[in-house]
Enzyme design. Structure first.
Site, PDB file in Angstrom:
ATOM      1  CG  HIS A  53      24.611 -20.395  10.494  1.00 48.52           C
ATOM      2  ND1 HIS A  53      24.060 -21.282   9.617  1.00 48.52           N
ATOM      3  CD2 HIS A  53      25.614 -21.068  11.098  1.00 48.52           C
ATOM      4  CE1 HIS A  53      24.694 -22.445   9.674  1.00 48.52           C
ATOM      5  NE2 HIS A  53      25.650 -22.328  10.575  1.00 48.52           N
ATOM      6  NE  ARG A  57      33.715 -23.384  16.597  1.00 47.51           N
ATOM      7  CZ  ARG A  57      33.179 -24.002  15.548  1.00 47.51           C
ATOM      8  NH1 ARG A  57      32.114 -24.784  15.683  1.00 47.51           N
ATOM      9  NH2 ARG A  57      33.698 -23.842  14.348  1.00 47.51           N
ATOM     10  CG  ASP A 144      25.160 -25.646  11.223  1.00 48.97           C
ATOM     11  OD1 ASP A 144      24.738 -25.710  10.066  1.00 48.97           O
ATOM     12  OD2 ASP A 144      26.219 -25.113  11.540  1.00 48.97           O
ATOM     13  CG  HIS A 171      24.682 -28.495   7.695  1.00 52.71           C
ATOM     14  ND1 HIS A 171      25.814 -27.730   7.828  1.00 52.71           N
ATOM     15  CD2 HIS A 171      25.070 -29.606   7.010  1.00 52.71           C
ATOM     16  CE1 HIS A 171      26.838 -28.340   7.253  1.00 52.71           C
ATOM     17  NE2 HIS A 171      26.414 -29.485   6.759  1.00 52.71           N
ATOM     18  CG  HIS A 208      25.294 -23.108   5.441  1.00 55.67           C
ATOM     19  ND1 HIS A 208      24.749 -24.268   4.959  1.00 55.67           N
ATOM     20  CD2 HIS A 208      25.735 -23.411   6.679  1.00 55.67           C
ATOM     21  CE1 HIS A 208      24.862 -25.225   5.859  1.00 55.67           C
ATOM     22  NE2 HIS A 208      25.454 -24.724   6.924  1.00 55.67           N
ATOM     23  CG  ASN A 249      31.727 -28.956   5.196  1.00 54.28           C
ATOM     24  OD1 ASN A 249      32.379 -28.993   4.158  1.00 54.28           O
ATOM     25  ND2 ASN A 249      31.792 -29.899   6.122  1.00 54.28           N
ATOM     26  CG  ASP A 276      28.603 -21.395   8.798  1.00 51.07           C
ATOM     27  OD1 ASP A 276      28.721 -21.725  10.003  1.00 51.07           O
ATOM     28  OD2 ASP A 276      28.677 -22.207   7.859  1.00 51.07           O
ATOM     29  CG  HIS A 280      37.814 -24.266  13.183  1.00 52.13           C
ATOM     30  ND1 HIS A 280      37.274 -25.229  14.009  1.00 52.13           N
ATOM     31  CD2 HIS A 280      37.001 -24.190  12.108  1.00 52.13           C
ATOM     32  CE1 HIS A 280      36.173 -25.714  13.436  1.00 52.13           C
ATOM     33  NE2 HIS A 280      35.980 -25.095  12.296  1.00 52.13           N
ATOM     34  N   GLY A 291      35.491 -24.249   7.958  1.00 56.75           N
ATOM     35  CA  GLY A 291      34.817 -23.028   8.391  1.00 56.75           C
ATOM     36  C   GLY A 291      35.765 -21.873   8.593  1.00 56.75           C
TER      37      GLY A 291
END
Ligand code: ZN
Length: 394
Positions: A53, A57, A144, A171, A208, A249, A276, A280, A291
């Site tokens: 996972h 991007r 996801d 998800h 997750h 999340n 995960d 960002h 995240g």
């Protein structure tokens, strides 16, 4: 190449001989075979890690992460394979985008990838046409970042994926419910998806997993023989909401949820650690993006929490980070220290504590609640197919 003076997960001395990117011999007093010899200085030898996972991007959000920085972060964390999520811009709903991402990762050369496709086209919530035409190179699909809300749509997706033998990664979030009760939102969608898994026989992978109720539902279905696998993240094992409210999340849960996840790991009910890894920018994070980055802290977090604090054998953690994910993703000859397997290797220092310093991350992003945490278990070398993809310079 011969690696000498290493230790296995049980602490026994071990040497490994690599030939043509493959493990050619394991044991003691091996001959170098004319190649290089690396003295591991007593570091622990593990199969390199495989992540079920990961968000890199690309395309569309390369200011958060791109394939080069995502690959470098993965290699620094001991990873040789990442399963990439499709919540990009455009959404990855086509084999063409998946092929472009895979090709770019191959060009970078630090970490192999599988690019998942979205379950509904462009996350529109209902169109499944692209699933009917997806090529065999697609092993898994996921929405996801969202759940698939409509029961009929999800049922049809399960039917298509059963026929094509493609994994549905879930998800689990009912987005009508999550704004007011995210626990119920995860639990209710988990149970629906398990039901569809049992009904259609599709391989379902729960991403997750974070609540006690969800992991218990998964355990029960596994006991009944469902074609079901699951992953947990390092952060849902490390934090509860009394110590950390970092936005992610699914959210950081209660202490009893953390205990339930660890108990499930001890019972052998968890198949994989999935990071995960969700990079960002500082600006997006300030605006509330959910995240955290995870590739470069996953092993340290899991080793410190599960092995040092909770007494889990390192060999079990190793399974969760390598062989288990390989099985979920259908990767052959990867994820184990065994003759004929790919020489995907990690050498790790288990003894020296280290402090998480995001300014040293290889990821483009710095969003982590682990800043300043003291961890044990640091990746010193990563090898992919016998080639060194990372060496820790500290
Ligand atoms: Zn997710």
């Amino acid at each position: 190449m011969l690696i000498k003076n290493a230790r296995d997960a049980e602490g026994r001395k071990i040497e490994v001989l690599v030939r043509d990117g493959v493990i050619a011999a394991l044991g003691l007093d091996l001959e170098a075979d004319g190649g290089d010899t690396l003295d591991a200085g007593g570091l622990t030898l593990l199969p390199a890690f495989i992540d079920t996972h990961t968000h890199w991007r690309t395309p569309g959000f390369e200011y958060k992460e791109d394939i080069a920085t995502g690959s470098a972060a993965a290699a620094a964390g001991g990873y040789v394979f990442c399963n990439l999520m499709p919540n990009t811009k455009p959404v990855c709903s086509s084999a063409q985008i998946a092929a472009a991402v895979t090709e770019e990762a191959r060009r970078v050369g630090l970490c192999d990838v599988h690019q998942t496709l979205s379950i509904t086209r462009d996350f529109d919530g209902h169109t499944l046409d692209h699933l009917k035409t997806m090529p065999e190179s697609v092993r898994a699909v996921t929405e996801d970042g969202h759940g698939v809300q409509n029961n009929e749509v999800m049922a049809k997706a399960f039917a298509i994926c059963a026929e094509k033998d493609v994994v549905i990664m879930s998800h689990a979030e009912d987005s009508d419910i999550s704004p007011w009760d995210y626990r119920l939102a995860e639990n209710i969608e988990t149970v629906r998806n398990i039901h569809l898994c049992q009904y259609y026989g599709t391989h379902l992978h729960m991403a997750h997993v974070s609540t006690k109720e969800a992991i218990e539902a998964i355990q029960e279905a596994k006991w009944k023989g469902a074609r079901l696998t699951c992953e947990v993240t390092p952060h849902h094992l490390w934090f509860d909401d009394s110590v950390c409210q970092y936005r992610v999340n699914p959210p950081i849960r209660k202490d009893y949820d953390v205990e339930a996840l660890i108990e499930a790991i001890k019972l052998g009910m968890v198949d994989a650690i999935g990071t995960d890894h969700a990079p960002h920018s500082a600006e997006d994070k300030a605006k509330g993006a959910a995240g955290m980055v995870g590739s470069e802290t996953a092993f340290g977090v899991c080793y410190t929490k599960l092995c040092r604090e909770k007494g889990l054998p390192l060999s079990t953690l190793s399974e969760l980070m390598s062989a288990g994910p390989a099985k979920v993703l259908g990767l052959e000859n990867r994820g184990r220290l065994a003759l004929g397997y790919a020489a995907d290797l990690v050498l790790a220092d288990l003894e020296t504590p280290w402090v998480v310093d995001p300014s040293r991350f290889h990821s483009k992003s710095r969003n982590t609640p682990f800043e300043g945490a003291t961890l044990y278990g640091r990746v010193k070398y990563t090898f992919k197919g016998g080639r060194m993809t990372y060496k820790d310079e500290i």
